[in-house]
Design a protein around this motif. Structure first.
Motif, PDB file in Angstrom:
ATOM      1  N   GLY A 183      34.367  65.499  25.315  1.00 27.81           N
ATOM      2  CA  GLY A 183      34.315  65.012  23.942  1.00 27.81           C
ATOM      3  C   GLY A 183      35.399  63.998  23.601  1.00 27.81           C
ATOM      4  O   GLY A 183      35.584  63.645  22.442  1.00 27.81           O
ATOM      5  N   SER A 193      38.890  71.117  24.115  1.00 28.60           N
ATOM      6  CA  SER A 193      38.366  70.728  22.804  1.00 28.60           C
ATOM      7  C   SER A 193      39.415  70.033  21.941  1.00 28.60           C
ATOM      8  O   SER A 193      39.109  69.553  20.854  1.00 28.60           O
ATOM      9  N   GLU A 244      40.767  68.047  14.960  1.00 27.89           N
ATOM     10  CA  GLU A 244      41.610  68.931  15.800  1.00 27.89           C
ATOM     11  C   GLU A 244      41.903  68.306  17.164  1.00 27.89           C
ATOM     12  O   GLU A 244      42.732  68.801  17.914  1.00 27.89           O
ATOM     13  N   ARG A 245      41.214  67.228  17.458  1.00 26.47           N
ATOM     14  CA  ARG A 245      41.469  66.535  18.729  1.00 26.47           C
ATOM     15  C   ARG A 245      42.726  65.676  18.572  1.00 26.47           C
ATOM     16  O   ARG A 245      42.687  64.616  17.970  1.00 26.47           O
ATOM     17  N   LEU A 279      37.423  59.767  15.368  1.00 29.17           N
ATOM     18  CA  LEU A 279      37.397  61.234  15.399  1.00 29.17           C
ATOM     19  C   LEU A 279      37.421  61.805  13.985  1.00 29.17           C
ATOM     20  O   LEU A 279      36.746  62.782  13.680  1.00 29.17           O
ATOM     21  N   GLU A 315      36.260  65.540  13.741  1.00 31.42           N
ATOM     22  CA  GLU A 315      36.918  66.207  14.872  1.00 31.42           C
ATOM     23  C   GLU A 315      38.428  65.982  14.843  1.00 31.42           C
ATOM     24  O   GLU A 315      39.009  65.469  15.796  1.00 31.42           O
TER      25      GLU A 315
END
Lengths: 474, 437
Positions: A231, A200, A153-154, A146, A151
């Motif tokens: 996601g 998200s 923020e996941r 990630l 990404e």
């Protein structure tokens, strides 16, 4: 029984190493300890008898039935121990040049390939030393992936409320926030609750299938699709793979990364708590994040190669190698047909026991189970005062190791029974009879059951006192 | 094909029938049709036990096994008393699992309690756990257990095995802890730099004794600096050396960790090994992993049980002190038997011989033309500098000796244990001399 230090007599010793044949060199006195460590001083015969006595006060798979749910206590083939003791394996230094350890690298490569075939994954590492260690590894790989696609923020990992305790603990160690999703009344993932939980900020889902109540979640393809569409990535906890080898592969169910327990599914012994081995497998797009080294063929020789974006190392060297040797030997002997036969019979044995008990005990979910099933003893407790704990302790007097108790947490008064495929019909029948007699005992003589076991070297220990005033060494 | 399924096909049919199933396929009706497998590709048919034994013996023989090993760097070739293998092969102790059911597991529980006691004796600490995976994970767990809300930084000596540092970095990335390396100075941790780096945000400081280069650190002084900053002192100690050297407790450490492999565990290409962890009493409830405690049963008999389980994953889930479940219990058995077999004087003797033989080897290699990299007191490992390190190691290998570990810039990290006899050390030095001539 005496502790070893209570058998110690000053001056007793074994004769082990010869006189030093070079000039003695002792570091400066300011670096030295004041006194030698207080280790036992015993003869070899004392040692031999002491540990023989400890062995007699234990229970292994060789002593009798061990239906400890979720732990896959199958029989450990004798030849595996002989093979793992070959000097070529035990005498190899982990920092020898690759050219000198082609045998070890061949074991690793061959096992990685076969585990990939069984699970539908593309690449494996054998570095993680146990299942929980593998979970931590897989989650760090998800995190690294990630991060690599920006990404960050996941940060949420979804874990069903029925999950093994290691799942949320591993996710916390990897720095994720844990979202517990409730199970539906059928014991499986509640799809609506799952849809509510994803968004998200979801990094992934950790799931074992068959799940911890012993059921195959038939919505599995929908579950992994929901996560992927949001996601996130799907992590497969391989603790229960013994039910589905040769039947269905985690890689085909939509999982991206997973661990296996070689000490469960692949018949390596449990050693009184370890060593285990928790290989981690993944799909191609995650392979560059694997820890440690990967064995590849180059110019006709095997070499260790560090993956390009490796998360680092989970432990020193290349994992619990001798455990890997035992697993490979086991897979070689079983072959494709034997692997499938093992899972089929693990599931048959569990269903046979479930059906033969369900007229008196209440299965938590009264439907076809996989390799294990869970009984709910709430009714027994309400009517007799005898709990799941009492029933479990009663089994000890039959020479049977109790099932896993009070797990999963979503079933009250739970007993989780995993017979494995290596037990005979006679053993299963004896256990069924034992559980039926215990049921009768609960109604006829509950006090007797509440004081069980009666045949062991000690009765129930005072665990509250042990925790309140810990005595943790002699 | 090999099989460990005892049931005959007639028995299997009978059981299927009695359970209400037509065939095996009907047991798997919940598995979606589109992903159900027909067969297992890429896996050959099963082999007999005899074939498997012979084929794997052939593979094992492709590893080169040395009689004389002058390489350590985290895995050490010590003599293993025969009684260790005999006891560690006892079938019940091999095939049991974690002693959840105390009444039928007193043997395993007592064995772990005895191991914990011996680790406490060795380290001077108050409590030991029932092991973690290896020395590197013990080090990582040891520093991670010190993290606090306002202390998120961990200082790691630059004189620690790079493999251990790699594991600590991997673990720390998970929790988001900050790792800083204390620079090395002439083979030791630079204590001046430690003084600068250790501050109110430092949770723990990790040093190794002896360190990766074999050198004995001024660990006591490090301890004062660490505690002055309010941080915890974690010391990674090689266990054989503790037969001779000051205990981590005497050096002021709060937590002692290390690799237990030298205590009766074979090299085994790196595993299974044994991570030991021990601490002062104040940190008992922060230790990860299993701990066995002594108590009594309902009739007042001595009893052992897993204790302080409120720290653990199966109770605390995401709030547990660690996720560890399976550990290295059978390796604790090997270590406990080893420590009891050698006893206090024997452990000291092994340590003295390691020190003596390493110093003898260092002297001989210096005479052969290699230079010692550091003029500092060392235990059983040391570093040389000089030309032709590749040729030296190759020549030794060709003569059946596993030389030291090649480090950067022509440096070699050597090790000697009690197993190295003088004649072999002389022969190694002769070979080195020949190469450098």
């Amino acid at each position: 029984m005496k502790l070893l230090n209570e058998e110690s007599v000053k001056g007793r010793s074994l004769s082990l190493i010869g006189k030093c044949d070079v000039e003695e060199y002792i570091p400066y006195s300011r670096f030295l300890r004041d006194e030698v460590p207080e280790l036992p001083q015993v003869s070899e015969v004392t040692l031999s008898r002491h540990f023989s006595a400890l062995e007699r006060r234990s229970h292994g798979v060789n002593n009798g039935f061990y239906p400890l749910g979720s732990c896959t206590m199958k029989y450990n083939p004798a030849v595996d121990e002989e093979i793992a003791a070959f000097e070529g394996f035990t005498g190899a230094h982990p920092l020898q040049d690759d050219s000198e350890v082609q045998g070890s690298l061949q074991v690793i490569k061959d096992l990685e390939d076969r585990l990939s075939a069984i699970t539908g994954m593309d690449a494996f590492t054998l570095q993680p030393a146990a299942g929980a260690h593998g979970e931590f590894t897989g989650l760090l790989m998800i995190k690294a992936y990630l991060e690599s696609i920006g990404e960050t923020e996941r940060n949420k990992i979804i874990v069903p409320d029925s999950a093994h305790g290691t799942n949320p603990a591993s996710a916390a160690m990897a720095g994720f926030n844990i979202v517990n999703v409730p199970s539906g009344p059928d014991g499986c993932v509640d799809l609506e609750a799952l849809r509510q939980a994803v968004g998200s900020d979801v990094a992934g889902l950790m799931l074992t299938n068959p799940n911890t109540v012993g059921l195959f979640d038939k919505n599995i393809l929908e579950i992994t699709r929901i996560i992927h569409e949001a996601g996130g990535l799907c992590y497969y906890d391989g603790a229960n793979l013994n039910a589905v080898m040769g039947i269905v592969r985690p890689g085909d169910m939509g999982f991206d990364v997973m661990h296996l327990n070689l000490h469960k599914t692949f018949a390596a012994p449990h050693g009184g708590g370890g060593p285990g081995s928790g290989p981690v497998g993944c799909k191609e797009f995650l392979a560059e994040f694997l820890p440690g080294s990967h064995v590849e063929e180059k110019d006709g020789a095997l070499v260790r190669v560090r993956p390009a974006k490796s998360i680092g190392d989970m432990r020193s060297f290349d994992g619990n190698f001798l455990v890997a040797v035992k697993a490979l030997s086991y897979i070689w002997m079983l072959g494709a047909e034997g692997v499938k036969e093992a899972s089929q019979n693990a599931v048959l044995n569990a269903n046979y026991m479930r059906v033969k008990l369900s007229d008196i005990y209440t299965p938590a979910y009264d439907t076809t189970c996989m390799h294990e099933f869970v009984l709910n003893l709430q009714k027994l407790k309400a009517e007799t005062g005898c709990s799941a704990l009492d029933a479990a302790k009663g089994l000890i007097d039959y020479g049977i190791h109790p099932p896993t108790m009070y797990f999963p947490l979503i079933v009250h008064e739970a007993l989780m029974i995993e017979p494995t495929e290596t037990e005979t019909k006679e053993t299963l029948d004896e256990a069924i009879n034992a559980l039926r007699e215990i049921y009768d005992k609960a109604y006829n003589d509950p006090e007797y059951l509440k004081e069980a076991p009666h045949s062991t070297v000690i009765g129930r220990p005072d665990e509250v006192a042990a925790a309140r005033h810990p005595i943790v060494h002699w | 094909m090999g099989t460990f399924v005892p049931g005959t096909s007639a028995e299997q049919d009978q059981m299927l029938r009695e359970a209400g199933y037509k065939n095996f396929d009907s047991l798997f009706a919940d598995v979606p049709e589109e992903v159900r497998m027909k067969d297992l590709p890429e896996i050959p048919s099963g082999k007999s036990e005899m074939e498997t034994y012979e084929d794997l013996r052939g593979i094992a023989s492709r590893n080169k096994v040395y009689r004389t090993i002058l390489r350590g760097a985290g895995a050490y070739d010590h003599y293993i008393p025969s009684i260790v293998d005999r006891i560690a092969s006892k079938e019940t102790l091999v095939t049991a699992y974690t002693p959840y059911q105390a009444e039928m597991s007193q043997g395993v529980l007592q064995q772990i309690f005895e191991y914990q006691s011996m680790i406490c004796a060795l380290t001077g600490m108050d409590v030991s756990n029932a092991s973690v995976y290896d020395g590197a994970t013990a080090a990582a767990e040891g520093v991670m257990m010190c993290l606090e809300r306002k202390r998120n930084k961990i200082l790691v000596s630059g004189c620690i095995d790079p493999r251990i540092i790699s594991v600590i970095r991997t673990y720390a990335h998970g929790r988001g802890a900050e790792i800083e390396i204390i620079p090395e100075r002439e083979g030791r941790t630079d204590l001046e730099q430690l003084g600068t780096l250790a501050d109110s945000e430092t949770a723990a400081v990790l040093l190794a004794q002896p360190n990766y280069f074999g050198i004995i650190e001024e660990a006591e002084e490090a301890g004062y600096i660490i505690h002055a900053a309010g941080a915890k002192f974690v010391l990674y100690c090689e266990p054989i050396s503790l037969g001779l050297l000051k205990t981590p407790a005497a050096l002021g450490a709060d937590i002692a960790v290390g690799e237990g492999q030298p205590l009766g565990i074979p090299l085994s290409f790196g595993g299974p090994f044994l991570g030991y962890m021990a601490s002062k009493a104040a940190l008992m409830r922060k230790l990860p992993g299993r701990i066995v405690g002594e108590t009594t049963d309902s009739s007042g008999r001595r009893a052992f049980a897993l204790t302080l389980q409120a720290r653990e994953q199966h109770i605390r889930r995401e709030k547990a002190s660690s996720n560890i479940c399976s550990n290295e219990a059978l390796c604790t058995l090997r270590a406990a038997v080893y420590m009891s077999a050698v006893g206090p004087q024997g452990l000291r003797e092994v340590a003295v011989q390691c020190s003596s033989k390493a110093h003898y080897l260092a002297k001989k290699l210096a005479e052969a033309g290699l230079n010692l990299a550091y003029e500092k007191p060392f235990f059983c490992e040391f570093v040389t500098e000089g030309e032709k390190s590749g040729e030296i190691l190759e020549a030794l290998s060709n003569n059946g000796i596993l030389g030291g570990l090649s480090l950067e810039n022509g440096r070699i990290l050597w090790c000697a244990t009690e197993k190295c006899i003088a004649a072999e050390l002389d022969r190694a030095a002769e070979i080195v001399k020949e190469v450098l001539r």
